[in-house]
Design a protein around this motif. Structure first.
Motif, mmCIF file in Angstrom:
data_model
loop_
_atom_site.group_PDB
_atom_site.id
_atom_site.type_symbol
_atom_site.label_atom_id
_atom_site.label_comp_id
_atom_site.label_asym_id
_atom_site.label_seq_id
_atom_site.Cartn_x
_atom_site.Cartn_y
_atom_site.Cartn_z
ATOM 1 N N GLY A 1 46.345 -87.170 -74.577
ATOM 2 C CA GLY A 1 46.505 -85.780 -74.175
ATOM 3 C C GLY A 1 47.828 -85.556 -73.453
ATOM 4 N N ILE A 2 48.539 -84.520 -73.841
ATOM 5 C CA ILE A 2 49.779 -84.127 -73.160
ATOM 6 C C ILE A 2 49.415 -82.944 -72.264
ATOM 7 C CG2 ILE A 2 52.150 -83.344 -73.438
ATOM 8 C CD1 ILE A 2 51.644 -86.136 -74.545
ATOM 9 N N ASP A 3 49.300 -83.195 -70.971
ATOM 10 C CA ASP A 3 48.792 -82.214 -70.018
ATOM 11 C C ASP A 3 49.961 -81.491 -69.345
ATOM 12 O OD1 ASP A 3 46.600 -82.314 -67.099
ATOM 13 O OD2 ASP A 3 47.054 -80.733 -68.540
ATOM 14 N N ILE A 4 50.063 -80.192 -69.607
ATOM 15 C CA ILE A 4 51.127 -79.367 -69.019
ATOM 16 C C ILE A 4 50.478 -78.499 -67.946
ATOM 17 C CG2 ILE A 4 52.885 -77.628 -69.487
ATOM 18 C CD1 ILE A 4 52.939 -78.664 -72.390
ATOM 19 N N ASP A 5 50.567 -78.943 -66.707
ATOM 20 C CA ASP A 5 49.857 -78.318 -65.593
ATOM 21 C C ASP A 5 50.782 -77.335 -64.867
ATOM 22 O OD1 ASP A 5 48.030 -79.581 -62.697
ATOM 23 O OD2 ASP A 5 47.727 -77.825 -63.963
ATOM 24 N N VAL A 6 51.257 -76.326 -65.602
ATOM 25 C CA VAL A 6 52.257 -75.387 -65.098
ATOM 26 C C VAL A 6 51.711 -73.975 -65.179
ATOM 27 C CG1 VAL A 6 54.564 -74.433 -65.468
ATOM 28 C CG2 VAL A 6 54.161 -76.884 -65.766
ATOM 29 N N ASP B 1 53.534 -71.154 -64.729
ATOM 30 C CA ASP B 1 54.520 -70.179 -65.199
ATOM 31 C C ASP B 1 54.413 -70.105 -66.726
ATOM 32 O OD1 ASP B 1 57.113 -69.240 -66.333
ATOM 33 O OD2 ASP B 1 57.639 -69.049 -64.213
ATOM 34 N N PRO B 2 54.028 -68.937 -67.288
ATOM 35 C CA PRO B 2 53.797 -68.853 -68.741
ATOM 36 C C PRO B 2 55.013 -69.236 -69.573
ATOM 37 C CG PRO B 2 52.930 -66.901 -67.622
ATOM 38 C CD PRO B 2 53.731 -67.651 -66.608
ATOM 39 N N ASP B 3 56.192 -68.787 -69.181
ATOM 40 C CA ASP B 3 57.382 -69.076 -69.967
ATOM 41 C C ASP B 3 57.684 -70.568 -69.993
ATOM 42 O OD1 ASP B 3 57.719 -66.404 -70.546
ATOM 43 O OD2 ASP B 3 59.043 -66.039 -68.830
ATOM 44 N N ILE B 4 57.575 -71.201 -68.821
ATOM 45 C CA ILE B 4 57.870 -72.642 -68.743
ATOM 46 C C ILE B 4 56.820 -73.429 -69.516
ATOM 47 C CG2 ILE B 4 58.080 -74.601 -67.180
ATOM 48 C CD1 ILE B 4 59.127 -72.668 -65.064
ATOM 49 N N ALA B 5 55.549 -73.052 -69.362
ATOM 50 C CA ALA B 5 54.482 -73.754 -70.076
ATOM 51 C C ALA B 5 54.688 -73.672 -71.577
ATOM 52 C CB ALA B 5 53.124 -73.165 -69.694
ATOM 53 N N HIS B 6 55.088 -72.504 -72.057
ATOM 54 C CA HIS B 6 55.309 -72.338 -73.493
ATOM 55 C C HIS B 6 56.503 -73.172 -73.960
ATOM 56 C CE1 HIS B 6 55.323 -70.377 -77.405
ATOM 57 N NE2 HIS B 6 56.611 -70.179 -77.267
ATOM 58 N N ARG B 7 57.565 -73.218 -73.168
ATOM 59 C CA ARG B 7 58.738 -74.008 -73.553
ATOM 60 C C ARG B 7 58.403 -75.493 -73.616
ATOM 61 N NH1 ARG B 7 63.381 -72.597 -69.505
ATOM 62 N NH2 ARG B 7 64.471 -74.182 -70.749
ATOM 63 N N LEU B 8 57.598 -75.966 -72.670
ATOM 64 C CA LEU B 8 57.217 -77.377 -72.669
ATOM 65 C C LEU B 8 56.313 -77.696 -73.854
ATOM 66 C CD1 LEU B 8 56.542 -77.884 -68.854
ATOM 67 C CD2 LEU B 8 58.560 -78.557 -70.166
ATOM 68 N N GLU B 9 55.442 -76.754 -74.198
ATOM 69 C CA GLU B 9 54.606 -76.955 -75.393
ATOM 70 C C GLU B 9 55.478 -77.033 -76.646
ATOM 71 O OE1 GLU B 9 51.527 -74.515 -78.271
ATOM 72 O OE2 GLU B 9 51.773 -73.835 -76.194
ATOM 73 N N ARG B 10 56.437 -76.114 -76.750
ATOM 74 C CA ARG B 10 57.315 -76.110 -77.915
ATOM 75 C C ARG B 10 58.110 -77.413 -78.004
ATOM 76 N NH1 ARG B 10 56.292 -73.999 -81.990
ATOM 77 N NH2 ARG B 10 56.710 -76.091 -82.730
ATOM 78 N N LEU B 11 58.547 -77.921 -76.849
ATOM 79 C CA LEU B 11 59.278 -79.179 -76.823
ATOM 80 C C LEU B 11 58.396 -80.322 -77.327
ATOM 81 C CD1 LEU B 11 61.900 -80.666 -75.938
ATOM 82 C CD2 LEU B 11 60.772 -81.036 -73.718
ATOM 83 N N ALA B 12 57.132 -80.335 -76.898
ATOM 84 C CA ALA B 12 56.212 -81.382 -77.336
ATOM 85 C C ALA B 12 55.991 -81.314 -78.847
ATOM 86 C CB ALA B 12 54.890 -81.250 -76.590
ATOM 87 N N ARG B 13 55.829 -80.113 -79.357
ATOM 88 C CA ARG B 13 55.598 -79.984 -80.799
ATOM 89 C C ARG B 13 56.839 -80.432 -81.585
ATOM 90 N NH1 ARG B 13 50.940 -77.324 -82.056
ATOM 91 N NH2 ARG B 13 49.941 -76.086 -80.412
ATOM 92 N N ASP B 14 58.026 -80.131 -81.066
ATOM 93 C CA ASP B 14 59.250 -80.528 -81.748
ATOM 94 C C ASP B 14 59.454 -82.039 -81.717
ATOM 95 O OD1 ASP B 14 59.778 -77.895 -82.321
ATOM 96 O OD2 ASP B 14 61.161 -77.607 -80.642
ATOM 97 N N MET B 15 59.139 -82.689 -80.560
ATOM 98 C CA MET B 15 59.425 -84.111 -80.394
ATOM 99 C C MET B 15 58.286 -85.011 -80.859
ATOM 100 S SD MET B 15 61.406 -84.194 -76.699
ATOM 101 C CE MET B 15 61.762 -85.945 -76.873
ATOM 102 N N LEU B 16 57.056 -84.539 -80.726
ATOM 103 C CA LEU B 16 55.894 -85.404 -80.983
ATOM 104 C C LEU B 16 55.126 -85.023 -82.242
ATOM 105 C CD1 LEU B 16 54.524 -85.619 -77.330
ATOM 106 C CD2 LEU B 16 56.067 -87.199 -78.494
#
Length: 757
Positions: free
Chosen positions: A79-84, A86-101
């Motif tokens: 599980g990649i847990d993004i405990d943030v 801030d909606p914008d930051i959480a979405h950017r981190l999710e997008r980064l995970a999808r791009d890299m993983l």
């Protein structure tokens, strides 16, 4: 707060079938638990499920535990847990995970906008944590299906879920790839959210103490560290860490924690505490052990005791912003006085009622909306390019007159020479549906016994693919009416297997069924994936109205026939008769009339949009968001049909069209959500609970005697019935009532007003 649910009973077996290591979660928490001696307690041995699959026998045992929630053990699962927050930051981190993983189909939301992405590891590894980001890997777990302890609502899987995606189908990650993502993600965090190392201990602590903690953080962490069968060395280590973290303030806390073990001797505990002299151990050790067992400290919790408690919390601004969002209650189901509108729509409903043996106004209205919507297909549209394609399900008991509306539509369309708009009574396959629409791009399907039909097309585990494709195609066609529906590509293109595109298809579906059959056919997946949300579900207001003895041979009024032909011809703009609705080629573009909306109607729909947004935020994490999200769209379609019905030549959507359509669709949606909570079940155990509860609820405040309850629940044997009654009573959902009689007291049951689901 949403009532607890037996998630393990509902979903456990399906998760095991899909290869997931399911584990029981203590209701109301995020930690593994077990039910022993009538109470929930810790499950210290849960980590064994990280190394092997969960067995069906285990799940069947856990399914008997009250309100058992479900977690998934990590090992092969990651599980990649993004405990943030801030909606914008959480979405950017999710997008980064999808791009890299990899673009995983599994996204879980607990307390939005926090999120967790799920992947698979070929070789299990230990996952690092750099708060607010964490890799949940070997030896960890996360909650999958439960009531979130903070929001009081169910965790939600907004896309696919482990119930529909097998473990083997998840993208594969490695320890190196997730660490690379973690490093990149940390770099994206603003300074106030980046993980910070605990600073040196405060001067109030002995210089030998490495880490100072806070009493609140230590208490919170300790709640996640079980002490049922802990060995002596670990017991001592926890005690030393507590004393290193908060000094003598932890004495009573350690004594209470130690007392959880049957091996505890209070005098020995006190003596051991006095002997502790921590020099290289403190809060960090305690926090580490707690996090290994699922502890996720709240952002408001101060971990470092050396930090002044008067300092402003680094997330204070964000927390204040979240706290400022007003929380309004979800709108209750409003009463709706059905009024028959003017125009062709009203004429058709009136004709149906006048010729019915048992008049059903609600069902006649639903059928008429679909019939006129099909005739309007490819000829009228709103300014936002919405069309008149409607899916309506009418619920009424057998013998209540639900077939009459379909018969009238068939006869009237044949009389008006519009029979080409009528699809067959049965749909054999998804490909068959598309073939029919390619032949006639605007079509009305009228399906009797829709509940039986739905059982076949909605059950993805047991039904063949050619049947489940029917629901898939209906779902896609609903949103394709304003554009081009692209057909399937075939490997063998031999003339028979050519791709068949359809320009602006207009499929209207009117289904009739008995309520029990319909709700029993549904599963929660149909609610969550949005397929049900596209339907307007109408229930009869009077299952068995008085009979009309004056019915006989009938013929549609000439004025009605003329009006239907006018609509089918697009107010004279398109061909009438057998060519109406067709072009030389279904892929050829057509130019529908745009129906404007007056300013008052636009203002009414803007108000609706704001109301729906509030309700969506309140319903986040529940299965009802897809239904709420479709209310405005369905209401606009209904308003369009009503406007064209009133004036096919120069139609305008006016305020009364908007108000009537919104009230009609909203009432149907609200009642549907209530019925889903009461009736939709994923297995026989849950279904039996809900059916028996409905029987008791139907008796009202006076309740139902046990003998009468037995008579009405013959679908259960004695053992099953007693178990269901016991569970509902223990949960406080129904209550027994003792009534004195001349001979002996009688027992009755009534609902307490608490909703079980």
């Amino acid at each position: 707060m949403e009532a607890a649910q037996d998630f393990m009973a509902r979903f456990g077996a399906r998760l095991v079938d899909n290869g997931y290591p399911a584990i029981p979660i203590w209701p109301g928490t995020k930690k593994p638990g077990r039910f022993q001696a009538g109470a929930w307690c810790d499950y210290p041995a849960w980590t064994r499920h990280c190394d092997r699959p969960t067995t069906l026998i285990e799940v069947e045992t856990w399914a008997t535990w009250p309100d058992a929630a479900i977690g998934l053990a990590c090992g092969t699962l990651v599980g990649i847990d993004i405990d943030v927050l801030d909606p914008d930051i959480a979405h950017r981190l999710e997008r980064l995970a999808r791009d890299m993983l990899g673009d995983t189909p599994l996204l879980r939301i607990g307390k939005a906008p926090k999120r967790l992405l799920v992947y698979r590891a070929d070789v299990p590894f230990s996952g690092p944590k750099r708060a607010p980001l964490e890799i949940l890997a070997q030896g960890r777990q996360f909650v999958a299906f439960a009531i979130h302890p903070d929001t009081g609502q169910s965790y939600v899987w907004p896309e696919d879920s482990p119930l529909t995606v097998a473990l083997d189908d998840l993208p594969v990650v490695t320890e190196e790839s997730v660490r690379q993502w973690l490093d990149a993600a940390i770099a994206l965090l603003p300074d106030d959210l980046r993980p910070a190392t605990l600073v040196s201990p405060s001067v109030s602590m002995p210089s030998t103490s490495p880490q100072r903690g806070t009493l609140a953080a230590v208490r919170s962490a300790l709640a996640h560290i079980p002490n049922a069968d802990l060995e002596y060395d670990s017991w001592v280590r926890i005690g030393m860490a507590m004393k290193g973290a908060i000094g003598e303030d932890g004495a009573s806390l350690f004594a209470a924690w130690s007392a959880m073990s049957a091996k505890d001797v209070p005098a020995a505990t006190a003596k051991a505490w006095a002997s502790f002299r921590p020099t290289t151990i403190g809060a960090g050790t305690l926090y580490h052990h707690a996090m290994e067992r699922g502890w996720q400290p709240n952002l408001t919790l101060v971990l470092d005791g050396s930090t002044s408690q008067d300092e402003v919390h680094p997330a204070a601004g964000l927390l204040a912003k979240l706290a400022a969002i007003p929380a309004e209650p979800t709108a209750p189901v409003q009463p709706f006085d059905l009024t028959i509108p003017d125009g062709v729509l009203g004429d058709m409903v009136t004709y149906m009622l006048a010729t019915a043996r048992r008049p059903q106004p609600e069902l006649s209205l639903g059928a008429s909306l679909c019939a006129i919507g099909a005739l309007m297909g490819r000829k009228y549209r709103t300014e936002s390019n919405l069309r008149s394609n409607l899916y309506v399900i009418a619920l009424a008991d057998s013998g209540s007159g639900k077939n009459h509306s379909r018969e009238i539509i068939n006869e009237t369309f044949f009389q008006a020479n519009l029979a080409q708009y009528l699809g067959g009574n049965k749909i054999a396959s998804g490909a068959g549906l598309l073939t029919a629409l390619h032949r006639q791009p605007a079509m009305l399907l009228q399906i009797d016994e829709f509940g039986m039909f739905l059982e076949g097309i909605a059950d993805r585990k047991r039904s063949p693919r050619h049947l489940t494709e029917i629901l898939d195609n209906m779902t896609e066609l609903y949103t394709s009416a304003g554009g081009v529906f692209l057909g399937a590509e075939y490997a063998n293109r031999d003339g028979k297997n050519e791709r068949r595109d359809i320009n602006q298809p207009c499929l209207c579906v009117y289904g009739t069924t008995a309520p029990t059959r319909f709700w029993n056919a549904l599963q929660s997946a149909n609610v969550v994936d949005g397929s049900l949300a596209r339907f307007i579900v109408i229930a009869s207001g009077n299952q068995y109205p008085d009979e009309n003895n004056d019915t006989g041979i009938r013929s549609a009024p000439p004025a009605l026939i003329k009006s239907l032909k006018l609509i089918a011809a697009g107010a004279g703009r398109m061909a009438a008769g057998n060519l109406s609705g067709l072009t030389a080629d279904p892929t050829t573009a057509v130019d529908p009339m745009t129906v404007p909306m007056d300013p008052q109607a636009k203002a009414i729909f803007r108000d609706l949009s704001r109301d729906i947004t509030v309700r969506l935020r309140e319903a986040l994490g529940t299965p009802f968001t897809p239904i709420l999200a479709r209310i405005a769209e369905n209401a606009t379609r209904v308003a369009l049909i009503r406007a064209v019905s009133f004036d096919p030549v120069r139609p305008v959507i006016r305020a009364d069209d908007a108000e009537w359509a919104i009230q009609f669709v909203s009432t149907c949606a609200d009642r549907t959500m209530v019925e889903i909570g009461r009736r939709v079940a994923d297995n026989d155990i849950e279904r039996n609970h809900k059916r028996l509860l409905e029987i008791v609820r139907g008796a009202g405040a006076t309740g139902l005697t046990k003998s009468e309850l037995i008579r009405r629940s013959q679908f259960l044997d004695r053992r099953q019935r007693d178990e269901v009654i016991a569970v509902l009573v223990e949960a406080g959902i129904i209550e027994p009532i003792m009534t004195a009689t001349v001979t002996k007291p009688t027992i009755s049951f009534r609902t307490t007003g608490r909703e079980a689901w």
